[in-house]
Design a protein around this motif. Structure first.
Motif, PDB file in Angstrom:
ATOM      1  N   GLU A 117       0.818  -1.224   0.000  1.00 53.47           N
ATOM      2  CA  GLU A 117       0.000   0.000   0.000  1.00 53.47           C
ATOM      3  C   GLU A 117       0.846   1.266   0.000  1.00 53.47           C
ATOM      4  N   HIS A 120      -0.347   4.327   1.778  1.00 49.58           N
ATOM      5  CA  HIS A 120      -1.598   4.957   1.333  1.00 49.58           C
ATOM      6  C   HIS A 120      -2.751   4.397   2.166  1.00 49.58           C
ATOM      7  N   LEU A 123      -5.751   2.656   0.331  1.00 53.54           N
ATOM      8  CA  LEU A 123      -5.450   1.292  -0.118  1.00 53.54           C
ATOM      9  C   LEU A 123      -5.408   0.324   1.057  1.00 53.54           C
ATOM     10  N   ARG A 124      -4.814   0.765   2.155  1.00 54.02           N
ATOM     11  CA  ARG A 124      -4.714  -0.099   3.339  1.00 54.02           C
ATOM     12  C   ARG A 124      -6.110  -0.506   3.815  1.00 54.02           C
ATOM     13  N   THR A 127      -7.678  -3.023   1.270  1.00 55.66           N
ATOM     14  CA  THR A 127      -7.060  -4.348   1.408  1.00 55.66           C
ATOM     15  C   THR A 127      -7.631  -5.078   2.614  1.00 55.66           C
ATOM     16  N   LYS A 133      -4.943  -8.184  -1.305  1.00 55.69           N
ATOM     17  CA  LYS A 133      -4.228  -7.092  -1.973  1.00 55.69           C
ATOM     18  C   LYS A 133      -4.347  -7.232  -3.488  1.00 55.69           C
ATOM     19  N   ARG A 137      -4.874  -1.666  -9.824  1.00 49.80           N
ATOM     20  CA  ARG A 137      -4.697  -0.271  -9.401  1.00 49.80           C
ATOM     21  C   ARG A 137      -4.262   0.586 -10.579  1.00 49.80           C
TER      22      ARG A 137
END
Length: 196
Positions: A117, A120, A123-124, A127, A133, A137
């Motif tokens: 990530e 970010h 994104l974390r 996920t 994951k 992207r």
């Protein structure tokens, strides 16, 4: 035809609308406009619209996609994304997340599947909520902060006047990259987008 989910990350509210951190949401606005659709509030705590992503050779309609922007703050993006995935029955392999990327020069685009990530928070959160994951992207380069400016402060600043002029080209290019991912797959899309 299988539905895709394309999510653009950002923070809600007018005060954040022009921030570098909101470039993902800006790309979704571009895709919705192309599809002649209006983003409407969805019960998954997002603004969303169903569109067709471009046209195929011969004018056949493209795959269906839901384009969406979470209505939560960036670090809570995962809940709305998981909610939309469940509602529209979209598996992780048909999820595309469009987000700002500090480690890429401004106005450059990079496509990838999975990975870390990179600090970010949006994104974390995705996920964690999606439980994987391994989603696609579209990384929209915003460059590094100048001098000793803190990265967190930099991403929450509006694009500079010169950068704003570039957005007229960058946002359509990023929307094109999303369409390429859906039509041509990751490898072919990377070859075209990364060559620019």
């Amino acid at each position: 035809m299988d539905t895709w989910l394309v999510v653009g990350l950002g923070n809600p509210g007018a005060s954040y609308a022009g921030n570098r951190h909101n470039v993902g949401a800006m790309v979704i606005d571009e895709l919705a406009q192309r599809g002649g659709a209006t983003l409407r509030t969805h019960k998954a705590r997002a603004r969303a619209a169903e569109v067709r992503l471009g046209t195929l050779p011969g004018g056949a309609p493209c795959p269906k996609a839901v384009v969406a922007v979470p209505l939560t703050y960036m670090n809570e993006s995962g809940g709305p994304v998981a909610g939309l995935m469940n509602f529209f029955k979209v598996p992780a392999e048909r999820l595309i997340v469009v987000h700002d990327e500090l480690d890429i020069d401004f106005a450059q685009l990079r496509l990838k599947l999975g990975g870390g990530e990179g600090g970010h928070n949006g994104l974390r959160s995705i996920t964690k909520s999606a439980g994987t994951k391994d989603y696609l992207r579209v990384r929209v380069g915003i460059g590094r902060p100048p001098g000793r400016m803190d990265a967190a402060a930099y991403v929450l600043k509006d694009f500079s006047p010169s950068e704003r002029k570039e957005l007229d080209f960058l946002l359509p290019d990023a929307a094109d990259a999303v369409e390429r991912l859906v039509h041509d797959g990751l490898t072919t899309a990377q070859n075209v987008v990364h060559a620019r």
